[in-house]
Design a protein around this motif. Structure first.
Motif, short mmCIF file in Angstrom:
data_model
loop_
_atom_site.label_atom_id
_atom_site.label_comp_id
_atom_site.label_asym_id
_atom_site.label_seq_id
_atom_site.Cartn_x
_atom_site.Cartn_y
_atom_site.Cartn_z
N GLY A 165 24.90 41.09 25.03
CA GLY A 165 25.96 40.86 25.05
C GLY A 165 25.97 40.31 26.31
N ARG A 166 27.49 39.28 26.69
CA ARG A 166 27.25 39.23 27.81
C ARG A 166 28.85 39.60 28.45
NH1 ARG A 166 24.60 35.79 26.14
NH2 ARG A 166 22.58 35.43 27.04
N ASP A 167 29.33 40.56 29.68
CA ASP A 167 29.76 41.21 30.30
C ASP A 167 30.69 40.38 31.21
OD1 ASP A 167 32.15 43.34 30.48
OD2 ASP A 167 30.42 44.72 30.45
N ARG A 168 32.05 39.38 30.81
CA ARG A 168 32.60 38.69 32.10
C ARG A 168 33.30 39.81 32.85
NH1 ARG A 168 36.62 34.15 30.70
NH2 ARG A 168 36.79 33.25 33.12
N PHE A 169 33.22 39.27 34.05
CA PHE A 169 34.64 39.84 35.08
C PHE A 169 36.04 39.51 35.32
CE2 PHE A 169 30.04 41.84 37.20
CZ PHE A 169 30.36 42.56 37.39
N TYR A 170 36.43 40.72 35.77
CA TYR A 170 38.02 40.54 35.45
C TYR A 170 38.38 40.87 37.04
CZ TYR A 170 37.01 38.90 30.68
OH TYR A 170 37.12 38.85 29.64
N ALA A 171 39.88 40.45 37.10
CA ALA A 171 40.23 41.31 38.16
C ALA A 171 41.08 42.40 37.71
CB ALA A 171 40.92 40.17 39.14
N ALA A 172 40.89 43.29 38.36
CA ALA A 172 42.35 44.58 38.04
C ALA A 172 43.31 44.58 38.88
CB ALA A 172 41.67 45.43 37.32
N LEU A 173 44.02 44.37 38.73
CA LEU A 173 45.40 44.84 39.81
C LEU A 173 46.86 44.93 39.09
CD1 LEU A 173 46.85 41.05 40.03
CD2 LEU A 173 44.64 41.49 38.60
N PRO A 174 47.92 45.80 40.04
CA PRO A 174 48.65 46.39 39.61
C PRO A 174 49.80 45.25 38.95
CG PRO A 174 48.57 47.07 41.74
CD PRO A 174 47.86 45.85 41.12
N ARG A 175 49.93 45.99 37.92
CA ARG A 175 51.55 44.62 37.47
C ARG A 175 52.29 44.12 38.44
NH1 ARG A 175 51.45 45.19 31.59
NH2 ARG A 175 49.92 46.27 30.17
N SER A 176 52.88 44.82 39.47
CA SER A 176 53.64 44.04 40.41
C SER A 176 52.93 43.64 41.20
CB SER A 176 54.70 45.66 40.64
OG SER A 176 53.58 46.07 41.74
N HIS A 177 51.66 43.32 41.34
CA HIS A 177 51.52 42.55 42.13
C HIS A 177 51.39 41.28 41.96
CE1 HIS A 177 48.14 40.34 44.26
NE2 HIS A 177 48.17 41.83 45.27
N PRO A 178 51.86 40.00 42.79
CA PRO A 178 51.94 38.83 42.74
C PRO A 178 51.26 37.56 41.90
CG PRO A 178 52.34 39.05 45.26
CD PRO A 178 51.84 40.13 44.35
N LEU A 179 49.79 38.01 42.03
CA LEU A 179 48.67 37.11 40.94
C LEU A 179 48.92 38.10 39.80
CD1 LEU A 179 45.68 37.34 43.82
CD2 LEU A 179 47.30 36.09 42.98
N ALA A 180 49.77 39.10 39.34
CA ALA A 180 49.22 39.51 38.07
C ALA A 180 50.21 38.46 36.60
CB ALA A 180 50.19 40.65 38.06
N ALA A 181 50.91 37.78 37.22
CA ALA A 181 51.81 37.07 36.08
C ALA A 181 50.98 35.92 36.02
CB ALA A 181 53.20 35.76 37.26
N LYS A 182 49.63 35.47 36.38
CA LYS A 182 49.00 34.44 35.88
C LYS A 182 47.72 34.52 34.95
CE LYS A 182 48.48 31.97 40.50
NZ LYS A 182 47.66 30.85 41.78
N PRO A 183 47.64 33.19 34.23
CA PRO A 183 46.96 33.97 32.87
C PRO A 183 45.51 34.70 33.69
CG PRO A 183 47.24 31.85 32.77
CD PRO A 183 47.91 32.38 34.16
N GLU A 184 44.82 33.44 34.30
CA GLU A 184 43.58 33.61 35.00
C GLU A 184 43.59 33.84 36.62
OE1 GLU A 184 40.78 31.55 32.78
OE2 GLU A 184 41.67 29.21 33.68
#
Length: 341
Positions: A165-184
């Motif tokens: 398998g290949r394991d992609r990287f993700y951003a982890a952030l608070p739900r209240s963070h401004p960037l959280a509204a974006k799908p990627e």
């Protein structure tokens, strides 16, 4: 006279003739011809130096010496049969026992499903050792583990392996963070936001640094930690955001965190299962390898089907049973840095 030449076959023949009182009946039970059985008894008597049976045309009876020897022969056969049965049972248990050395994220996210699923169905006992990449290699090479699962940077001549398998990287952030509204998110969008990084001794730090450096991306590192649990606690407290491979993220919905796939560049680590070169996999180990690949390919089992998309290569019977020299840990479909999470 050399008494060490007495064989198990001779002892079994002696005891059975004594029990049956007949060479014919004993030969039938042992699936031997009567001359072959008679020859075995004759050889035993020659080794002992005395007759064990009185033979007539109508009967076979033990001599006095034979009567005295019969309990000893029975005892010897019982001991040998019991010992062989114990060894066979131990060997069967060992064949049904698989020791897996793997990264903590694999131990946490993959192995429970493997153990609860295929291993349980087949009655296999799986021992999981969650260690770093160096310890995985050592355990497999020393024979302390049947299999190793990790992300290997370079070829290791002493290990054979298979990409699962290949394991992609993700951003982890608070739900209240401004960037959280974006799908990627892009790595560039992470700039300027406080970033929680792994300490430099972790492979994941080097992997991120090497990936973003050619793009002149500079992360604003606010804190460095060596434990995933600490990272999650800091993010929950609003200290910053981070980037982690998918398998290192908490499973399922998190009440306070969200995860967004990262691109530009897309960063992945390659997950491999490895075993010692020149040592074939047992049927139990092959079953576990196949189950691991199937679990990794199933996002729902991982509990991250909405955000984690591992492109797994499920091993076939041929993949894990072919001569080990045909596959090496470093001859996989893609290269990867060492990530010890």
């Amino acid at each position: 006279m050399n008494r060490n030449n007495v064989t198990l076959r001779q002892l079994r023949a002696f005891v059975l003739v004594a029990d049956k009182g007949s060479f014919v009946a004993a030969a039938e039970t042992l699936a031997l011809s009567q001359p072959a059985l008679s020859h075995s008894i004759q050889q035993l008597e020659e080794q002992i130096g005395s007759a064990l049976f009185h033979r007539t045309t109508r009967s076979v009876k033990l001599t006095g010496l034979g009567m005295g020897f019969l309990p000893t022969a029975r005892h010897l056969l019982r001991q040998i049969d019991t010992s062989i049965a114990d060894i066979q049972e131990a060997a069967a248990r060992k064949r049904g026992r698989v020791v897996v050395a793997c990264l903590p994220s694999i131990a946490f996210r993959v192995m429970p499903a493997v153990i609860a699923g295929e291993a349980s169905r087949l009655g296999l006992r799986v021992v999981v050792r969650d260690v770093n990449l160096t310890a995985i290699t050592t355990a497999v090479l020393d024979g302390q583990a049947d299999l190793g699962i990790g992300s290997f940077e370079t070829a290791t001549p002493s290990l054979d392996g298979l990409v699962i398998g290949r394991d992609r990287f993700y951003a982890a952030l608070p739900r209240s963070h401004p960037l959280a509204a974006k799908p990627e998110l892009t790595w560039t969008e992470l700039q300027g936001h406080p970033f929680i990084a792994m300490t430099v001794e972790h492979g994941i730090r080097a992997l991120i640094d090497n990936a973003i450096a050619p793009h002149n991306i500079r992360l604003a590192i606010a804190s460095e930690v060596s434990n995933l649990v600490t990272i999650y606690g800091l993010i929950e407290q609003g200290v910053g955001i981070t980037a982690l491979p998918g398998l290192a993220l908490p499973p399922g919905e998190h009440p306070m965190l969200v995860y967004r796939p990262l691109r530009d560049p897309v960063l992945e680590r390659t997950i491999r299962v490895v075993w010692r070169h020149g040592i074939g996999l047992s049927p139990a180990a092959r079953a576990i390898v196949k189950a691991i690949g199937e679990v990794i390919s199933d996002g729902k089992v991982l509990g991250q089907d909405r955000v984690i998309a591992l492109s797994a290569a499920v091993p076939t019977q041929d993949d894990v049973s072919e001569p080990p020299r045909r596959r090496r840990a470093g001859t996989s479909r893609a290269a990867s840095q060492s990530v010890e999470i």
